[in-house]
Design a protein around this motif. Structure first.
Motif, PDB file in Angstrom:
ATOM      1  N   PHE A 144      11.179  -6.933 -10.200  1.00 22.29           N
ATOM      2  CA  PHE A 144      12.195  -7.264  -9.213  1.00 22.29           C
ATOM      3  C   PHE A 144      12.020  -6.499  -7.908  1.00 22.29           C
ATOM      4  O   PHE A 144      12.888  -6.526  -7.058  1.00 22.29           O
ATOM      5  N   ASN A 145      10.922  -5.791  -7.731  1.00 24.18           N
ATOM      6  CA  ASN A 145      10.685  -5.003  -6.534  1.00 24.18           C
ATOM      7  C   ASN A 145       9.534  -5.628  -5.748  1.00 24.18           C
ATOM      8  O   ASN A 145       8.367  -5.317  -5.987  1.00 24.18           O
ATOM      9  N   PRO A 146       9.832  -6.518  -4.786  1.00 20.69           N
ATOM     10  CA  PRO A 146       8.760  -7.191  -4.066  1.00 20.69           C
ATOM     11  C   PRO A 146       8.019  -6.287  -3.078  1.00 20.69           C
ATOM     12  O   PRO A 146       6.947  -6.631  -2.618  1.00 20.69           O
ATOM     13  N   THR A 147       8.564  -5.121  -2.759  1.00 19.66           N
ATOM     14  CA  THR A 147       7.916  -4.243  -1.789  1.00 19.66           C
ATOM     15  C   THR A 147       6.965  -3.258  -2.458  1.00 19.66           C
ATOM     16  O   THR A 147       6.279  -2.516  -1.757  1.00 19.66           O
ATOM     17  N   TYR A 148       6.904  -3.224  -3.793  1.00 19.69           N
ATOM     18  CA  TYR A 148       6.042  -2.264  -4.478  1.00 19.69           C
ATOM     19  C   TYR A 148       4.585  -2.563  -4.168  1.00 19.69           C
ATOM     20  O   TYR A 148       4.107  -3.670  -4.325  1.00 19.69           O
ATOM     21  N   GLY A 149       3.871  -1.590  -3.702  1.00 20.08           N
ATOM     22  CA  GLY A 149       2.454  -1.712  -3.422  1.00 20.08           C
ATOM     23  C   GLY A 149       2.120  -2.414  -2.128  1.00 20.08           C
ATOM     24  O   GLY A 149       0.959  -2.693  -1.857  1.00 20.08           O
ATOM     25  N   SER A 150       3.122  -2.698  -1.297  1.00 19.45           N
ATOM     26  CA  SER A 150       2.842  -3.408  -0.052  1.00 19.45           C
ATOM     27  C   SER A 150       2.129  -2.530   0.963  1.00 19.45           C
ATOM     28  O   SER A 150       1.458  -3.036   1.852  1.00 19.45           O
ATOM     29  N   ASP A 151       2.256  -1.213   0.835  1.00 15.93           N
ATOM     30  CA  ASP A 151       1.593  -0.330   1.781  1.00 15.93           C
ATOM     31  C   ASP A 151       0.195   0.066   1.307  1.00 15.93           C
ATOM     32  O   ASP A 151      -0.545   0.700   2.040  1.00 15.93           O
ATOM     33  N   ALA A 152      -0.188  -0.337   0.101  1.00 11.07           N
ATOM     34  CA  ALA A 152      -1.496  -0.001  -0.425  1.00 11.07           C
ATOM     35  C   ALA A 152      -2.553  -0.946   0.140  1.00 11.07           C
ATOM     36  O   ALA A 152      -2.273  -2.110   0.439  1.00 11.07           O
ATOM     37  N   GLY A 153      -3.752  -0.452   0.294  1.00  8.82           N
ATOM     38  CA  GLY A 153      -4.851  -1.278   0.781  1.00  8.82           C
ATOM     39  C   GLY A 153      -5.322  -2.230  -0.303  1.00  8.82           C
ATOM     40  O   GLY A 153      -4.889  -2.163  -1.460  1.00  8.82           O
ATOM     41  N   PRO A 154      -6.223  -3.144   0.048  1.00 11.15           N
ATOM     42  CA  PRO A 154      -6.730  -4.073  -0.950  1.00 11.15           C
ATOM     43  C   PRO A 154      -7.532  -3.329  -2.013  1.00 11.15           C
ATOM     44  O   PRO A 154      -8.204  -2.336  -1.729  1.00 11.15           O
ATOM     45  N   SER A 155      -7.463  -3.798  -3.248  1.00  7.50           N
ATOM     46  CA  SER A 155      -8.137  -3.105  -4.336  1.00  7.50           C
ATOM     47  C   SER A 155      -9.614  -3.482  -4.434  1.00  7.50           C
ATOM     48  O   SER A 155     -10.382  -2.796  -5.067  1.00  7.50           O
ATOM     49  N   ALA A 156     -10.014  -4.595  -3.846  1.00  4.32           N
ATOM     50  CA  ALA A 156     -11.411  -5.017  -3.886  1.00  4.32           C
ATOM     51  C   ALA A 156     -11.855  -5.395  -2.474  1.00  4.32           C
ATOM     52  O   ALA A 156     -11.051  -5.853  -1.671  1.00  4.32           O
ATOM     53  N   PRO A 157     -13.129  -5.215  -2.165  1.00  2.00           N
ATOM     54  CA  PRO A 157     -13.598  -5.614  -0.836  1.00  2.00           C
ATOM     55  C   PRO A 157     -13.570  -7.141  -0.698  1.00  2.00           C
ATOM     56  O   PRO A 157     -13.645  -7.872  -1.675  1.00  2.00           O
ATOM     57  N   LYS A 158     -13.463  -7.599   0.526  1.00  3.56           N
ATOM     58  CA  LYS A 158     -13.425  -9.029   0.788  1.00  3.56           C
ATOM     59  C   LYS A 158     -14.792  -9.641   0.498  1.00  3.56           C
ATOM     60  O   LYS A 158     -15.821  -9.094   0.898  1.00  3.56           O
ATOM     61  N   GLY A 159     -14.794 -10.756  -0.215  1.00  5.04           N
ATOM     62  CA  GLY A 159     -16.037 -11.409  -0.601  1.00  5.04           C
ATOM     63  C   GLY A 159     -16.620 -12.244   0.527  1.00  5.04           C
ATOM     64  O   GLY A 159     -16.027 -12.404   1.588  1.00  5.04           O
TER      65      GLY A 159
END
Length: 88
Positions: free
Chosen positions: A60-75
């Motif tokens: 129920f927390n839509p803001t969780y992890g929104s400040d974290a960077g992407p976990s994988a590089p862009k393909g």
């Protein structure tokens, strides 16, 4: 030319119930439930701040992890048949 086919009473019941279900399904507003006017507000636990609640993972927390960077590089970009039409 006239048609002699008319919905039976059970057909009308299905139509009316479907319309009622669609009408009632669109009622309401997004958000938590309202407390009754006689209910007392529950005080927040000591030390439980908004920042701490946002840091906790939850469905129920839509803001969780929104400040974290992407976990994988862009393909690499893969071509798609509609790319010339879309301008990509």
């Amino acid at each position: 030319m006239t048609s002699k086919h008319r919905p039976t009473p059970s057909g009308w019941a299905i139509i009316v119930l479907s319309v009622c279900a669609l009408a009632l399904g669109a009622c309401g507003r997004k958000g938590p439930l309202d407390l009754p006017p006689t209910a007392n507000a529950v005080p927040a636990a000591p030390g439980d701040t908004e920042v701490e609640r946002q840091a906790q993972p939850s469905v129920f927390n839509p803001t969780y992890g929104s400040d974290a960077g992407p976990s994988a590089p862009k393909g690499a970009k893969k071509s798609f048949i509609l790319d010339p039409l879309l301008g990509n």
